[in-house]
Design a protein around this motif. Structure first.
Motif, PDB file in Angstrom:
ATOM      1  N   ASP A 109       0.746  -1.254   0.282  1.00 36.33           N
ATOM      2  CA  ASP A 109       0.020  -0.139  -0.142  1.00 36.33           C
ATOM      3  C   ASP A 109       0.922   1.470  -0.101  1.00 36.33           C
ATOM      4  N   VAL A 134       3.456   1.678  -2.722  1.00 35.61           N
ATOM      5  CA  VAL A 134       3.501   1.484  -3.602  1.00 35.61           C
ATOM      6  C   VAL A 134       3.145   2.734  -4.139  1.00 35.61           C
ATOM      7  N   VAL A 135       3.913   3.553  -5.352  1.00 37.31           N
ATOM      8  CA  VAL A 135       3.663   4.505  -6.115  1.00 37.31           C
ATOM      9  C   VAL A 135       2.233   3.372  -7.017  1.00 37.31           C
ATOM     10  N   SER A 136       0.752   3.779  -7.247  1.00 38.11           N
ATOM     11  CA  SER A 136      -0.222   3.287  -7.778  1.00 38.11           C
ATOM     12  C   SER A 136       0.356   2.231  -9.073  1.00 38.11           C
ATOM     13  N   ASP A 137       0.771   2.774 -10.002  1.00 36.70           N
ATOM     14  CA  ASP A 137       1.111   2.249 -11.612  1.00 36.70           C
ATOM     15  C   ASP A 137       1.748   0.863 -11.270  1.00 36.70           C
ATOM     16  N   SER A 185     -12.059   2.563   0.337  1.00 37.90           N
ATOM     17  CA  SER A 185     -10.442   2.941   0.634  1.00 37.90           C
ATOM     18  C   SER A 185      -9.442   2.193   0.084  1.00 37.90           C
ATOM     19  N   GLY A 196      -8.370  -0.225  -4.894  1.00 36.54           N
ATOM     20  CA  GLY A 196      -6.979  -0.680  -5.817  1.00 36.54           C
ATOM     21  C   GLY A 196      -6.244  -1.637  -5.560  1.00 36.54           C
ATOM     22  N   VAL A 197      -5.631  -1.260  -4.096  1.00 36.66           N
ATOM     23  CA  VAL A 197      -3.885  -2.164  -3.432  1.00 36.66           C
ATOM     24  C   VAL A 197      -5.134  -3.645  -4.046  1.00 36.66           C
ATOM     25  N   ALA A 234      -9.756   7.448   1.478  1.00 35.50           N
ATOM     26  CA  ALA A 234     -10.650   7.755   1.193  1.00 35.50           C
ATOM     27  C   ALA A 234     -11.814   7.539   1.749  1.00 35.50           C
ATOM     28  N   ALA A 263      -3.793  10.486 -11.359  1.00 34.42           N
ATOM     29  CA  ALA A 263      -3.731   9.419 -10.299  1.00 34.42           C
ATOM     30  C   ALA A 263      -2.494   7.535 -10.308  1.00 34.42           C
ATOM     31  N   ASP A 264      -2.262   8.000 -11.197  1.00 41.61           N
ATOM     32  CA  ASP A 264      -1.067   7.041 -11.701  1.00 41.61           C
ATOM     33  C   ASP A 264       0.371   7.203 -10.859  1.00 41.61           C
ATOM     34  N   VAL A 292       0.395   8.826  -7.303  1.00 44.28           N
ATOM     35  CA  VAL A 292      -0.095   7.963  -6.162  1.00 44.28           C
ATOM     36  C   VAL A 292      -0.099   7.778  -5.507  1.00 44.28           C
ATOM     37  N   VAL A 293       0.619   7.418  -4.817  1.00 43.52           N
ATOM     38  CA  VAL A 293       0.906   6.157  -3.630  1.00 43.52           C
ATOM     39  C   VAL A 293      -0.161   4.951  -3.091  1.00 43.52           C
ATOM     40  N   SER A 294      -0.551   3.819  -2.981  1.00 39.43           N
ATOM     41  CA  SER A 294      -1.875   2.934  -3.363  1.00 39.43           C
ATOM     42  C   SER A 294      -2.884   2.734  -2.980  1.00 39.43           C
ATOM     43  N   ASP A 295      -2.241   3.613  -1.619  1.00 38.51           N
ATOM     44  CA  ASP A 295      -3.236   3.116  -0.436  1.00 38.51           C
ATOM     45  C   ASP A 295      -4.131   4.529  -0.228  1.00 38.51           C
ATOM     46  N   ILE A 299      -5.072   5.889  -3.288  1.00 39.46           N
ATOM     47  CA  ILE A 299      -5.912   6.649  -4.542  1.00 39.46           C
ATOM     48  C   ILE A 299      -7.205   7.048  -4.677  1.00 39.46           C
ATOM     49  N   SER A 300      -8.064   6.366  -4.019  1.00 40.75           N
ATOM     50  CA  SER A 300      -9.604   6.867  -3.948  1.00 40.75           C
ATOM     51  C   SER A 300      -9.780   7.830  -2.852  1.00 40.75           C
ATOM     52  N   VAL A 346      -5.220   1.620 -10.478  1.00 41.24           N
ATOM     53  CA  VAL A 346      -5.485   3.082 -10.780  1.00 41.24           C
ATOM     54  C   VAL A 346      -6.866   2.398 -10.852  1.00 41.24           C
ATOM     55  N   GLY A 376      -8.911   2.089  -7.773  1.00 37.24           N
ATOM     56  CA  GLY A 376      -9.576   3.370  -6.820  1.00 37.24           C
ATOM     57  C   GLY A 376      -9.832   4.407  -7.945  1.00 37.24           C
TER      58      GLY A 376
END
Lengths: 335, 335
Positions: free
Chosen positions: A191, A193-196, A227, A230-231, B132, B190-191, B193-196, B198-199, B231, B234
């Motif tokens: 969670d 890591v950058v979402s890409d 929340s 996505g992760v 989120a 969005a891509d 952002v740190v995955s926690d 995104i939303s 991505v 989220g």
């Protein structure tokens, strides 16, 4: 990132056993990594390890001091810092899964540089992960998924790894959260890591392996958590799971942190996870369900699990009460 | 982050029109933000704006130089840097959506500090987003989703915003990628952002609004893209979309960058997006489908769209050929 073993577990001034649950997790799942525990005077937790000073621990071979306690109010106190500096001066690395970074504390950074010791903030990735390729990897993978956050995915994964190893199977737990990383000494905090790169990070920590090898990958969040889904999605795709185990806590009133969101039905949740998993592995299938029955008395727990097992046609167990042997038997039968 | 307007568009040494597509997008969708274009001698692109020197642009009121061209081989050349320094020295901010950061170039950082000008690397979030909450917000939201990456989600979103504004509706485009941010002057990539979060980032950029207001949120990726579906998930959850528009490119042979992955069927893709969207908005529904028919001749395009419209019972249009009026009519009828 790989932590040097063995560890001295730092319990600090833990108010109670729960505050030291990270340390307890390491002791439970990797007792062979632990030479002792360090407790301050006001500590109310005990991991049933020898109490050691820093110099005792170094003499016993400890290479890393692992912070196994939550810090009160998010503050790293001067009392803690004094111990951490002493550990660095004695030549130990320090590892932490706290939100606050060790590397943001100048006294620790200065001392670590001087001593050529490492500060590991395991929550925060230090390597760049690639974009996922989706390419099929050799070896097999099991992933735990959940109806919600904090329903026992890490515990179930570690229990499955232990059961498989006890049966002589070739397997490795793959950590995706900070506690799992501290327990196993490596992994990625998905969670953070950058979402890409979520899926790419999971591909990286569960690389191609021998055909008989199983990665047991710790899941995170839930496809039904508004929340964090996505992760979860990225994690499922990156894992290319052959086998899925659903984790569930049947007394929970609503999704964790979201009072307006009900938990999904178990069968609806399984169908959604299976559909998601089959994008990157069309052969994905469930091999069992893990129930955290700590909120039920024994009779209610057994009745609940028997009814669910009848409904799903899959092994339904509480790893803590019955172990995960039946899930591993199903896994072996399926693969 | 909000870019100061108006802009001078930097086309640099663009090899062809495609290399300057970011600048062209800004000119197409926000002509009122553009005072002119800056081209180096070897530039082969033209956005049909007055050619200006830096001093011309400042005299014309330009506040931000926007890099509207891809850099060849990922290198920011000395020739570029000389122009960027000149712009800073003339008091302009600089905005870029490139992978390479402006803030990693010492000459620019030094000059920007001296001049008290800003360097905006819009791809990289500079603010911390919250987790989120999933709480229902007032106002309405439309989200574009896709069978794949790069099938026209940004174009469709901007076309819908324009159509709604032309009809006097209260609406704002919400950018979730670097080009959209440069066009609209704000948003979040969005891509990156740190995955926690995104939303939470998407909740932040489409906040509670008046009941008649529509956010038109630019989608990213695809639930069926093995690299980026996290991505997308989220983004869908954070948007709490009331209305969804599917974007599709019917001649694509496989998922972008993934030769082993076929595109999903349109109806399967819509069902998956709807199920995901309904977690945070049970009333989510599709109001249309946007087809990029650039790979088909006109007759084939019309036949394809007519058949799909018959199958789905929803408006199916190519925004570039027919506009999105029928989608907006459906939106108005549904809401």
């Amino acid at each position: 990132m790989e932590l040097k073993k063995p560890y001295l577990l730092f319990l600090g001034d833990a108010a109670d056993a729960l505050a030291a649950k990270v340390a307890q997790g390491i002791k439970t799942w990797r007792p062979e990594y632990c030479v002792g525990q360090f407790r301050l005077e006001s500590c109310n937790a005990d991991c049933d390890l020898p109490d050691m000073s820093i110099s005792d621990a170094v003499a016993a071979g400890a290479k890393t001091l692992v912070i196994g306690v939550a810090n009160r109010g998010g503050i790293i106190s001067d009392e803690w810092i004094n111990v951490l500096v002493e550990a660095l001066e004695a030549g130990m690395d320090i590892a932490s899964g706290l939100h606050n970074k060790l590397t943001d504390i100048p006294a620790l950074v200065t001392c670590a540089e001087k001593q050529e010791c490492a500060l590991f903030d395991v929550r925060y990735p230090t390597q760049a992960y690639p974009v996922a390729t989706g390419k099929k990897r050799t070896g097999k993978r099991l992933l735990t998924v959940g109806t919600d956050c904090s329903v026992g995915k890490m515990y179930t994964s570690l229990a499955i790894e232990k059961e498989m190893r006890d049966r002589g199977m070739n397997t490795d737990f793959r950590a995706t959260g900070q506690t799992g990383i501290l327990i196993s000494g490596e992994g990625v905090s998905a969670d953070c890591v950058v979402s890409d790169f979520i899926s790419g990070a999971i591909e990286t920590i569960s690389p191609a392996n021998s055909p008989d090898h199983w990665d047991v990958i710790e899941g995170q969040g839930s496809l039904f958590h508004a929340s964090f889904a996505g992760v979860t999605t990225g994690l499922i795709h990156g894992s290319q799971a052959d086998a899925l185990v659903l984790c569930h806590e049947p007394t929970r009133q609503h999704m964790r942190g979201l009072p307006d969101y009900a938990l999904p039905d178990v069968d609806v949740c399984m169908a959604a996870n299976l559909a998601t998993a089959r994008l990157t592995n069309p052969n994905a299938q469930f091999v069992g369900v893990s129930i955290n029955t700590s909120g039920l008395d024994e009779q209610a727990a057994l009745s609940y699990m028997a009814a669910l097992e009848e409904q799903l046609g899959l092994p339904v167990v509480d790893p803590f009460r019955q172990g995960v042997g039946r899930i591993v038997e199903k896994l072996v039968a399926c693969s």
